[in-house]
Design a protein around this motif. Structure first.
Motif, PDB file in Angstrom:
ATOM      1  N   PHE A 173      26.815   2.845  34.036  1.00 38.15           N
ATOM      2  CA  PHE A 173      28.022   3.508  34.125  1.00 38.15           C
ATOM      3  C   PHE A 173      28.112   4.009  35.440  1.00 38.15           C
ATOM      4  CE2 PHE A 173      30.788   6.993  34.476  1.00 38.15           C
ATOM      5  CZ  PHE A 173      32.209   6.464  34.081  1.00 38.15           C
ATOM      6  N   ILE A 174      29.031   3.727  36.395  1.00 40.18           N
ATOM      7  CA  ILE A 174      29.561   4.478  37.340  1.00 40.18           C
ATOM      8  C   ILE A 174      31.048   4.295  37.648  1.00 40.18           C
ATOM      9  CG2 ILE A 174      29.133   2.474  38.675  1.00 40.18           C
ATOM     10  CD1 ILE A 174      28.101   4.120  40.969  1.00 40.18           C
ATOM     11  N   GLN A 175      31.597   5.449  38.572  1.00 38.37           N
ATOM     12  CA  GLN A 175      32.963   5.152  38.570  1.00 38.37           C
ATOM     13  C   GLN A 175      33.368   3.972  39.506  1.00 38.37           C
ATOM     14  OE1 GLN A 175      36.571   5.199  39.234  1.00 38.37           O
ATOM     15  NE2 GLN A 175      36.421   7.123  38.488  1.00 38.37           N
ATOM     16  N   SER A 176      34.285   3.116  38.968  1.00 37.81           N
ATOM     17  CA  SER A 176      34.297   2.092  39.452  1.00 37.81           C
ATOM     18  C   SER A 176      35.005   1.846  40.684  1.00 37.81           C
ATOM     19  CB  SER A 176      34.923   0.947  38.445  1.00 37.81           C
ATOM     20  OG  SER A 176      36.342   1.386  38.118  1.00 37.81           O
ATOM     21  N   ASN A 177      35.596   3.236  41.192  1.00 41.53           N
ATOM     22  CA  ASN A 177      36.340   3.246  42.477  1.00 41.53           C
ATOM     23  C   ASN A 177      35.325   4.036  43.376  1.00 41.53           C
ATOM     24  OD1 ASN A 177      37.561   4.206  44.454  1.00 41.53           O
ATOM     25  ND2 ASN A 177      39.476   4.343  43.595  1.00 41.53           N
ATOM     26  N   ILE A 178      34.735   3.337  44.219  1.00 43.15           N
ATOM     27  CA  ILE A 178      33.468   3.906  44.907  1.00 43.15           C
ATOM     28  C   ILE A 178      34.133   5.251  45.771  1.00 43.15           C
ATOM     29  CG2 ILE A 178      31.930   3.499  46.748  1.00 43.15           C
ATOM     30  CD1 ILE A 178      30.968   2.460  44.321  1.00 43.15           C
ATOM     31  N   GLN A 179      35.315   5.242  46.316  1.00 38.54           N
ATOM     32  CA  GLN A 179      35.899   6.128  46.933  1.00 38.54           C
ATOM     33  C   GLN A 179      35.931   7.369  46.244  1.00 38.54           C
ATOM     34  OE1 GLN A 179      36.229   6.256  50.391  1.00 38.54           O
ATOM     35  NE2 GLN A 179      36.457   8.409  50.114  1.00 38.54           N
ATOM     36  N   ASN A 180      36.276   7.188  44.939  1.00 43.14           N
ATOM     37  CA  ASN A 180      36.636   8.276  44.033  1.00 43.14           C
ATOM     38  C   ASN A 180      35.175   8.834  43.630  1.00 43.14           C
ATOM     39  OD1 ASN A 180      39.428   8.557  44.122  1.00 43.14           O
ATOM     40  ND2 ASN A 180      39.620   7.667  42.202  1.00 43.14           N
ATOM     41  N   ASN A 181      34.291   7.834  43.411  1.00 47.43           N
ATOM     42  CA  ASN A 181      33.001   8.328  43.124  1.00 47.43           C
ATOM     43  C   ASN A 181      32.456   9.440  44.110  1.00 47.43           C
ATOM     44  OD1 ASN A 181      30.596   7.826  40.931  1.00 47.43           O
ATOM     45  ND2 ASN A 181      29.510   7.392  42.714  1.00 47.43           N
ATOM     46  N   GLU A 182      32.527   8.901  45.469  1.00 45.47           N
ATOM     47  CA  GLU A 182      32.259   9.633  46.593  1.00 45.47           C
ATOM     48  C   GLU A 182      32.729  10.943  46.540  1.00 45.47           C
ATOM     49  OE1 GLU A 182      32.245   7.619  50.122  1.00 45.47           O
ATOM     50  OE2 GLU A 182      31.152   6.056  49.587  1.00 45.47           O
ATOM     51  N   ASN A 183      34.153  11.001  46.210  1.00 46.59           N
ATOM     52  CA  ASN A 183      34.896  12.357  46.416  1.00 46.59           C
ATOM     53  C   ASN A 183      34.635  13.394  45.065  1.00 46.59           C
ATOM     54  OD1 ASN A 183      36.560  11.612  48.584  1.00 46.59           O
ATOM     55  ND2 ASN A 183      38.041  10.664  47.234  1.00 46.59           N
ATOM     56  N   MET A 184      34.041  12.705  43.986  1.00 46.80           N
ATOM     57  CA  MET A 184      33.711  13.517  42.745  1.00 46.80           C
ATOM     58  C   MET A 184      32.293  14.223  43.166  1.00 46.80           C
ATOM     59  SD  MET A 184      35.053  11.735  39.524  1.00 46.80           S
ATOM     60  CE  MET A 184      34.322  10.208  39.746  1.00 46.80           C
ATOM     61  N   VAL A 185      31.312  13.340  43.610  1.00 47.74           N
ATOM     62  CA  VAL A 185      30.161  13.824  44.152  1.00 47.74           C
ATOM     63  C   VAL A 185      30.254  14.927  45.104  1.00 47.74           C
ATOM     64  CG1 VAL A 185      27.975  13.114  44.919  1.00 47.74           C
ATOM     65  CG2 VAL A 185      28.733  11.703  43.236  1.00 47.74           C
ATOM     66  N   LYS A 186      31.113  14.781  46.081  1.00 52.71           N
ATOM     67  CA  LYS A 186      31.262  15.708  46.974  1.00 52.71           C
ATOM     68  C   LYS A 186      31.746  17.008  46.221  1.00 52.71           C
ATOM     69  CE  LYS A 186      31.846  13.012  50.974  1.00 52.71           C
ATOM     70  NZ  LYS A 186      32.579  12.261  52.161  1.00 52.71           N
ATOM     71  N   PHE A 187      32.665  16.630  45.520  1.00 58.80           N
ATOM     72  CA  PHE A 187      33.442  18.077  44.923  1.00 58.80           C
ATOM     73  C   PHE A 187      32.466  18.649  44.187  1.00 58.80           C
ATOM     74  CE2 PHE A 187      35.461  19.864  41.163  1.00 58.80           C
ATOM     75  CZ  PHE A 187      36.581  20.485  41.871  1.00 58.80           C
ATOM     76  N   ILE A 188      31.653  18.041  43.286  1.00 50.21           N
ATOM     77  CA  ILE A 188      30.587  18.712  42.488  1.00 50.21           C
ATOM     78  C   ILE A 188      29.535  19.468  43.238  1.00 50.21           C
ATOM     79  CG2 ILE A 188      28.882  18.453  40.755  1.00 50.21           C
ATOM     80  CD1 ILE A 188      30.469  16.199  39.520  1.00 50.21           C
ATOM     81  N   SER A 189      28.961  18.730  44.362  1.00 52.36           N
ATOM     82  CA  SER A 189      28.140  19.380  45.237  1.00 52.36           C
ATOM     83  C   SER A 189      28.731  20.685  45.862  1.00 52.36           C
ATOM     84  CB  SER A 189      27.758  18.426  46.272  1.00 52.36           C
ATOM     85  OG  SER A 189      27.133  17.479  45.755  1.00 52.36           O
ATOM     86  N   ASN A 190      30.005  20.639  46.360  1.00 53.99           N
ATOM     87  CA  ASN A 190      30.485  21.616  46.984  1.00 53.99           C
ATOM     88  C   ASN A 190      30.646  22.702  45.853  1.00 53.99           C
ATOM     89  OD1 ASN A 190      30.812  20.639  49.428  1.00 53.99           O
ATOM     90  ND2 ASN A 190      32.831  19.846  49.004  1.00 53.99           N
ATOM     91  N   TYR A 191      31.045  22.526  44.762  1.00 54.17           N
ATOM     92  CA  TYR A 191      31.299  23.239  43.492  1.00 54.17           C
ATOM     93  C   TYR A 191      29.913  24.204  43.346  1.00 54.17           C
ATOM     94  CZ  TYR A 191      31.558  25.671  38.725  1.00 54.17           C
ATOM     95  OH  TYR A 191      31.726  26.278  37.865  1.00 54.17           O
ATOM     96  N   PHE A 192      28.688  23.475  43.160  1.00 48.80           N
ATOM     97  CA  PHE A 192      27.633  24.230  43.060  1.00 48.80           C
ATOM     98  C   PHE A 192      26.955  24.826  44.211  1.00 48.80           C
ATOM     99  CE2 PHE A 192      27.171  20.961  39.447  1.00 48.80           C
ATOM    100  CZ  PHE A 192      27.202  21.923  38.402  1.00 48.80           C
ATOM    101  N   GLN A 193      27.165  24.293  45.359  1.00 46.12           N
ATOM    102  CA  GLN A 193      26.826  25.002  46.599  1.00 46.12           C
ATOM    103  C   GLN A 193      27.467  26.417  46.799  1.00 46.12           C
ATOM    104  OE1 GLN A 193      24.555  23.961  48.753  1.00 46.12           O
ATOM    105  NE2 GLN A 193      24.673  26.054  49.743  1.00 46.12           N
ATOM    106  N   ASN A 194      28.949  26.297  46.413  1.00 48.30           N
ATOM    107  CA  ASN A 194      29.755  27.716  46.550  1.00 48.30           C
ATOM    108  C   ASN A 194      29.168  28.652  45.306  1.00 48.30           C
ATOM    109  OD1 ASN A 194      31.159  26.814  48.629  1.00 48.30           O
ATOM    110  ND2 ASN A 194      32.948  25.980  47.216  1.00 48.30           N
ATOM    111  N   THR A 195      29.002  28.182  44.230  1.00 50.33           N
ATOM    112  CA  THR A 195      28.500  29.097  43.009  1.00 50.33           C
ATOM    113  C   THR A 195      27.066  29.515  43.391  1.00 50.33           C
ATOM    114  OG1 THR A 195      29.499  27.517  41.240  1.00 50.33           O
ATOM    115  CG2 THR A 195      27.628  28.714  40.663  1.00 50.33           C
ATOM    116  N   LYS A 196      26.485  28.745  44.086  1.00 58.17           N
ATOM    117  CA  LYS A 196      24.831  29.142  44.515  1.00 58.17           C
ATOM    118  C   LYS A 196      25.023  30.375  45.674  1.00 58.17           C
ATOM    119  CE  LYS A 196      21.368  27.196  47.206  1.00 58.17           C
ATOM    120  NZ  LYS A 196      20.557  26.057  47.485  1.00 58.17           N
ATOM    121  N   ASN A 197      26.054  30.408  46.421  1.00 54.23           N
ATOM    122  CA  ASN A 197      26.582  31.253  47.400  1.00 54.23           C
ATOM    123  C   ASN A 197      26.874  32.549  46.938  1.00 54.23           C
ATOM    124  OD1 ASN A 197      25.309  29.564  49.276  1.00 54.23           O
ATOM    125  ND2 ASN A 197      27.241  28.758  50.224  1.00 54.23           N
TER     126      ASN A 197
END
Length: 198
Positions: A173-197
């Motif tokens: 399973f992977i988001q079949s829209n690669i651009q959206n997949n990248e956007n979601m990974v960036k969103f989650i990474s930013n969320y955890f980075q902000n949470t960590k900070n």
């Protein structure tokens, strides 16, 4: 409009304007989360750009019918294969190969499933077949497909976001829209980075 709409089971929202599709999907996610007892503040929609032919991955069905192999998606509420000539959701490279198969009249008397994937790195096309080897199909597609992978083989694909590599198998399973997949990974990474900070 797609000529297969209302016959093909591949999509069911093409009659709705794109922004309303997003709103409908958002409401469905909110309903399911609420029903599961999961609380949330806000659900952000991630738009596809472009909003047609954006799926880089497609599960397809191959079937021998009327003296030839056909390729397409399942008919709505059926296991019969719709012989696809066009699709407004799946990447153009995938549709071009499906159309080529459907016009060829290949004498391959089998029914099997496949997964097409447009590699995000180089836009090459791969195909995983849940079947034994099919030399006639391999030969026919040799100029269109970078690699045909069979059910027992594992071939990881990867893409990079901000110098981080992500690996997956073609049938995972992977988001079949690669651009959206990248956007979601960036969103989650930013969320955890902000949470960590914080």
């Amino acid at each position: 409009n797609c000529k297969h709409y209302q016959i093909c089971g591949g999509c069911n929202l093409l009659h709705i304007e794109y922004q309303k599709q997003l709103q409908y999907k958002k409401e469905m996610v909110m309903f399911m989360l609420k029903r599961a007892g999961i609380t949330f503040q806000e659900i952000e929609s991630i738009e596809s750009d472009p909003n047609i032919n954006y799926r880089f991955k497609a599960k397809v069905f191959f079937e021998y019918r009327d003296g030839a192999l056909i390729c397409g998606f399942n008919e709505k509420n059926s296991n019969d294969t719709v012989k696809i000539e066009e699709c407004h959701i799946v990447h153009k490279k995938i549709i071009d190969v499906i159309t080529k198969i459907n016009k060829a009249g290949l004498n391959i008397k089998k029914r099997f499933i496949g997964v097409f994937l447009v590699n995000q790195r180089n836009r090459a096309l791969a195909l995983k077949l849940f079947s034994d080897k099919i030399p006639q199909l391999e030969e026919f597609l040799k100029d269109d497909i970078e690699q045909i992978i069979y059910k027992s083989q594992k071939k990881p694909y990867s893409y990079k976001i901000d110098d981080i590599s992500f690996f997956y198998n073609i049938d995972a399973f992977i988001q079949s829209n690669i651009q959206n997949n990248e956007n979601m990974v960036k969103f989650i990474s930013n969320y955890f980075q902000n949470t960590k900070n914080n």
